[in-house]
Design a protein around this motif. Structure first.
Motif, PDB file in Angstrom:
ATOM      1  N   GLY A  10     -33.771 -22.948  15.149  1.00  0.00           N
ATOM      2  CA  GLY A  10     -32.725 -23.967  15.021  1.00  0.00           C
ATOM      3  C   GLY A  10     -32.300 -24.175  13.581  1.00  0.00           C
ATOM      4  N   ILE A  13     -29.441 -29.460  10.674  1.00  0.00           N
ATOM      5  CA  ILE A  13     -29.864 -30.097   9.422  1.00  0.00           C
ATOM      6  C   ILE A  13     -31.393 -30.203   9.349  1.00  0.00           C
ATOM      7  N   VAL A  14     -32.041 -30.387  10.501  1.00  0.00           N
ATOM      8  CA  VAL A  14     -33.500 -30.542  10.485  1.00  0.00           C
ATOM      9  C   VAL A  14     -34.151 -29.208  10.130  1.00  0.00           C
ATOM     10  N   SER A  42     -25.338 -31.546  13.941  1.00  0.00           N
ATOM     11  CA  SER A  42     -25.388 -31.854  12.510  1.00  0.00           C
ATOM     12  C   SER A  42     -24.027 -31.891  11.837  1.00  0.00           C
ATOM     13  N   ALA A  45     -21.802 -35.389  13.508  1.00  0.00           N
ATOM     14  CA  ALA A  45     -22.261 -36.758  13.203  1.00  0.00           C
ATOM     15  C   ALA A  45     -21.283 -37.527  12.324  1.00  0.00           C
ATOM     16  N   MET A  48     -23.620 -41.806   8.827  1.00  0.00           N
ATOM     17  CA  MET A  48     -24.163 -43.081   8.328  1.00  0.00           C
ATOM     18  C   MET A  48     -25.659 -42.921   8.074  1.00  0.00           C
ATOM     19  N   PRO A 163     -30.867 -16.165  19.750  1.00  0.00           N
ATOM     20  CA  PRO A 163     -31.630 -17.175  20.497  1.00  0.00           C
ATOM     21  C   PRO A 163     -33.077 -16.751  20.679  1.00  0.00           C
ATOM     22  N   CYS A 191     -37.064 -26.624  16.018  1.00  0.00           N
ATOM     23  CA  CYS A 191     -36.060 -27.582  15.519  1.00  0.00           C
ATOM     24  C   CYS A 191     -34.763 -27.358  16.284  1.00  0.00           C
ATOM     25  N   ALA A 252     -18.976 -44.200  18.796  1.00  0.00           N
ATOM     26  CA  ALA A 252     -19.044 -42.974  19.574  1.00  0.00           C
ATOM     27  C   ALA A 252     -19.577 -43.324  20.957  1.00  0.00           C
ATOM     28  N   GLY A 293     -20.386 -34.114  20.312  1.00  0.00           N
ATOM     29  CA  GLY A 293     -21.634 -33.453  19.924  1.00  0.00           C
ATOM     30  C   GLY A 293     -22.776 -33.937  20.793  1.00  0.00           C
ATOM     31  N   PHE A 321     -32.197 -38.119  17.688  1.00  0.00           N
ATOM     32  CA  PHE A 321     -31.212 -38.951  18.393  1.00  0.00           C
ATOM     33  C   PHE A 321     -30.044 -39.351  17.492  1.00  0.00           C
ATOM     34  N   ARG A 322     -29.872 -40.629  17.178  1.00  0.00           N
ATOM     35  CA  ARG A 322     -28.686 -41.085  16.427  1.00  0.00           C
ATOM     36  C   ARG A 322     -28.881 -41.041  14.919  1.00  0.00           C
ATOM     37  N   ILE A 325     -29.215 -37.219  10.555  1.00  0.00           N
ATOM     38  CA  ILE A 325     -28.703 -36.998   9.194  1.00  0.00           C
ATOM     39  C   ILE A 325     -29.531 -37.861   8.236  1.00  0.00           C
TER      40      ILE A 325
HETATM   41  C1  LIG Z   1     -21.322 -38.171  17.801  1.00  0.00           C
HETATM   42  C2  LIG Z   1     -22.558 -38.196  16.955  1.00  0.00           C
HETATM   43  C3  LIG Z   1     -22.642 -39.082  15.880  1.00  0.00           C
HETATM   44  C4  LIG Z   1     -23.785 -39.104  15.077  1.00  0.00           C
HETATM   45  N1  LIG Z   1     -23.825 -39.936  13.981  1.00  0.00           N
HETATM   46  C5  LIG Z   1     -24.920 -39.932  13.173  1.00  0.00           C
HETATM   47  C6  LIG Z   1     -24.955 -40.728  12.005  1.00  0.00           C
HETATM   48  O1  LIG Z   1     -23.992 -41.421  11.674  1.00  0.00           O
HETATM   49  N2  LIG Z   1     -26.079 -40.702  11.239  1.00  0.00           N
HETATM   50  C7  LIG Z   1     -27.162 -39.933  11.555  1.00  0.00           C
HETATM   51  O2  LIG Z   1     -28.162 -39.968  10.825  1.00  0.00           O
HETATM   52  N3  LIG Z   1     -27.151 -39.156  12.672  1.00  0.00           N
HETATM   53  C8  LIG Z   1     -26.058 -39.142  13.486  1.00  0.00           C
HETATM   54  N4  LIG Z   1     -26.041 -38.369  14.607  1.00  0.00           N
HETATM   55  C9  LIG Z   1     -27.271 -37.686  15.017  1.00  0.00           C
HETATM   56  C10 LIG Z   1     -27.471 -36.375  14.269  1.00  0.00           C
HETATM   57  O3  LIG Z   1     -26.280 -35.639  14.290  1.00  0.00           O
HETATM   58  C11 LIG Z   1     -28.593 -35.577  14.947  1.00  0.00           C
HETATM   59  O4  LIG Z   1     -29.739 -36.371  15.117  1.00  0.00           O
HETATM   60  C12 LIG Z   1     -28.969 -34.376  14.086  1.00  0.00           C
HETATM   61  O5  LIG Z   1     -27.834 -33.627  13.734  1.00  0.00           O
HETATM   62  C13 LIG Z   1     -29.964 -33.482  14.801  1.00  0.00           C
HETATM   63  O6  LIG Z   1     -30.146 -32.357  13.991  1.00  0.00           O
HETATM   64  P1  LIG Z   1     -30.907 -31.073  14.547  1.00  0.00           P
HETATM   65  O7  LIG Z   1     -30.999 -30.119  13.425  1.00  0.00           O
HETATM   66  O8  LIG Z   1     -32.169 -31.537  15.219  1.00  0.00           O
HETATM   67  O9  LIG Z   1     -29.970 -30.558  15.741  1.00  0.00           O
HETATM   68  P2  LIG Z   1     -28.656 -29.627  15.752  1.00  0.00           P
HETATM   69  O10 LIG Z   1     -27.778 -29.881  14.597  1.00  0.00           O
HETATM   70  O11 LIG Z   1     -28.052 -29.787  17.112  1.00  0.00           O
HETATM   71  O12 LIG Z   1     -29.256 -28.176  15.579  1.00  0.00           O
HETATM   72  C14 LIG Z   1     -30.060 -27.569  16.577  1.00  0.00           C
HETATM   73  C15 LIG Z   1     -29.841 -26.063  16.448  1.00  0.00           C
HETATM   74  O13 LIG Z   1     -30.767 -25.394  17.320  1.00  0.00           O
HETATM   75  C16 LIG Z   1     -30.129 -24.229  17.801  1.00  0.00           C
HETATM   76  N5  LIG Z   1     -30.844 -23.739  19.000  1.00  0.00           N
HETATM   77  C17 LIG Z   1     -30.919 -24.331  20.221  1.00  0.00           C
HETATM   78  N6  LIG Z   1     -31.680 -23.582  21.050  1.00  0.00           N
HETATM   79  C18 LIG Z   1     -32.092 -22.490  20.355  1.00  0.00           C
HETATM   80  C19 LIG Z   1     -32.896 -21.353  20.662  1.00  0.00           C
HETATM   81  N7  LIG Z   1     -33.474 -21.172  21.861  1.00  0.00           N
HETATM   82  N8  LIG Z   1     -33.109 -20.418  19.678  1.00  0.00           N
HETATM   83  C20 LIG Z   1     -32.562 -20.571  18.439  1.00  0.00           C
HETATM   84  N9  LIG Z   1     -31.785 -21.642  18.108  1.00  0.00           N
HETATM   85  C21 LIG Z   1     -31.556 -22.593  19.035  1.00  0.00           C
HETATM   86  C22 LIG Z   1     -28.696 -24.710  18.079  1.00  0.00           C
HETATM   87  O14 LIG Z   1     -27.782 -23.627  18.118  1.00  0.00           O
HETATM   88  C23 LIG Z   1     -28.456 -25.629  16.868  1.00  0.00           C
HETATM   89  O15 LIG Z   1     -27.822 -24.948  15.794  1.00  0.00           O
HETATM   90  C24 LIG Z   1     -24.893 -38.269  15.393  1.00  0.00           C
HETATM   91  C25 LIG Z   1     -24.787 -37.370  16.451  1.00  0.00           C
HETATM   92  C26 LIG Z   1     -23.629 -37.312  17.206  1.00  0.00           C
HETATM   93  C27 LIG Z   1     -23.531 -36.308  18.324  1.00  0.00           C
END
Ligand SMILES: Cc1cc2nc3c(=O)[nH]c(=O)nc-3n(C[C@H](O)[C@H](O)[C@H](O)COP(=O)(O)OP(=O)(O)OC[C@H]3O[C@@H](n4cnc5c(N)ncnc54)[C@H](O)[C@@H]3O)c2cc1C
Length: 361
Positions: A10, A13-14, A42, A45, A48, A163, A191, A252, A293, A321-322, A325
């Motif tokens: 993944g 951002i995480v 990521s 979002a 905030m 994947p 992640c 949202a 998203g 979750f929310r 970022i």
């Molecule tokens: C509308 C909306 C508003 C938001 N507003 C905020 C905000 O204001 N402030 C804040 O702090 N957070 C906010 N968030 C939350 C924040 O966006 C998420 O918590 C954060 O982006 C999660 O990051 P992530 O890296 O875990 O997930 P993602 O960014 O979803 O990344 C996960 C990655 O894993 C990859 N993946 C999935 N399965 C596989 C696999 N089997 N093999 C390889 N890769 C895989 C995907 O392709 C993806 O690139 C918001 C979210 C949304 C949807």
């Protein structure tokens, strides 16, 4: 890289923040993503850094505050590696007290109507009671290219459109199967955000997608919005250009709709109507964009950070979750500490992938 120390699934951002942190500690890191990096939650979002949103679970506060304290250095590091500056667009938030939430009002005064209209002329507060929070916001679409360029400036291996299909874990290494080959790593970290690759988590800790639809409007010059406005129903987040507020993100929805990212005009219209109740000029502001998203959510709204049950080399860092970022720098720090066998900067028990169900679950 034939045998990295760490394989991360993944490139959101995480995953990428954690990759940088582990690389900074001298580890050899590979990151695999099923699609393009930073193309999911990521960059959907609002950006905030809402550490003191009264609707956050209280257990999140120490991790949130750690992340806030790490943010300046995190952005500085991205700038050093990428040459790209990620600015904060706002530094205050007008937060409406949710019904029944009195705790925050014990520390922060509720604003009198005169103070409120000085801060935001044109606000129609209705029955809301507002507080002023020191809280920053940034644009995830500015953060994403900086983070990606930073990762690409290092020897971290980033494989896109790869994947992960199957994982086999034994005592001293992990086998990661993709469609094309098998990678061996000493440790694996899931992640994968809302996709929740790890199937061995107890059912009450499974990650599921919570859809969020949003829109962006052009801000009329009559509405110089320089702070975030947030109520339990809606938030309005301005984006500035040379210190002038030019557009606003309105969000949202929070929906359980599986992996569907369809945008429904009726939902967008409802978001705009809610925003217009607070700031009437938004009713006629030109629409610039709509999108959706998938937030990675858990039943208790807390992330999962740590080793999965029954394994010593398979970890998860997801379920933000929310607040993903906000929480990315702290997640990277505490996960790297766990992996290095150090004591994490905050107590990770509330986020343990071994935690029992809550009574209401
Ligand atoms: C509308 C909306 C508003 C938001 N507003 C905020 C905000 O204001 N402030 C804040 O702090 N957070 C906010 N968030 C939350 C924040 O966006 C998420 O918590 C954060 O982006 C999660 O990051 P992530 O890296 O875990 O997930 P993602 O960014 O979803 O990344 C996960 C990655 O894993 C990859 N993946 C999935 N399965 C596989 C696999 N089997 N093999 C390889 N890769 C895989 C995907 O392709 C993806 O690139 C918001 C979210 C949304 C949807």
């Amino acid at each position: 890289m034939s045998h990295p120390d760490i394989c991360i699934a993944g490139a959101g951002i995480v995953g990428l923040s954690l990759a940088l942190e582990l690389h900074g500690r001298g580890m050899r890191v590979a990151v695999l993503d099923r699609g393009e990096p930073l193309a999911e939650a990521s960059t959907a979002a609002a950006g905030m850094l809402a550490a003191h949103d009264p609707e956050n679970p209280p257990e999140l506060l120490p991790l949130s505050e750690l992340s806030l304290s790490l943010y300046p250095d995190f952005l500085e590091r991205l700038f050093d590696l990428s040459g790209l500056q990620v600015p904060f667009h706002t530094s205050t938030t007008l937060q409406a007290l949710p019904p029944g939430h009195h705790e925050l009002a014990r520390h922060v005064p509720v604003l009198a109507p005169e103070a409120l209209s000085l801060l935001l002329p044109g606000l129609t507060p209705g029955d809301h009671r507002f507080l002023l929070l020191s809280e920053q916001s940034l644009d995830p679409r500015e953060l994403a290219p900086a983070l990606l360029a930073a990762v690409r400036s290092t020897p971290i291996e980033l494989r896109t459109h790869t994947p992960i299909r199957i994982l086999r874990s034994n005592d001293d290494s992990v086998e990661i199967h993709t469609a094309a080959d098998v990678l061996h790593a000493s440790r694996f970290i899931d992640c994968t955000g809302a996709w929740g690759f790890t199937s061995t988590l107890p059912s009450h800790l499974r990650v599921s997608p919570r859809k969020g639809q949003m829109l962006a409007v052009a801000l009329p010059p009559s509405l110089p919005l320089h702070l975030v406005l947030r109520t339990p129903e809606i938030y309005i987040v301005p984006r500035t250009n040379n210190a002038t507020a030019v557009r606003a993100i309105i969000g949202a929805t929070v929906e359980s709709a599986g992996f569907d990212k369809t945008i429904y005009p009726a939902d967008i219209a409802r978001l705009r109507a809610l925003a217009s109740q607070l700031l009437p000029p938004i009713a006629d502001a030109p629409e610039l964009e709509t999108w959706a998203g998938l937030r990675p959510s858990t039943l208790d709204n807390l992330p999962l950070l740590g080793p999965v049950p029954g394994s010593t080399n398979h970890y998860v860092a997801t379920g933000h979750f929310r607040n993903g970022i906000l929480l990315a720098p702290a997640t990277a720090r505490v996960m790297a500490q766990l992996i290095a066998g150090e004591r994490p900067s905050v107590n990770l028990a509330p986020f343990s992938p071994l935690r029992p169900p809550r009574p209401q679950q």
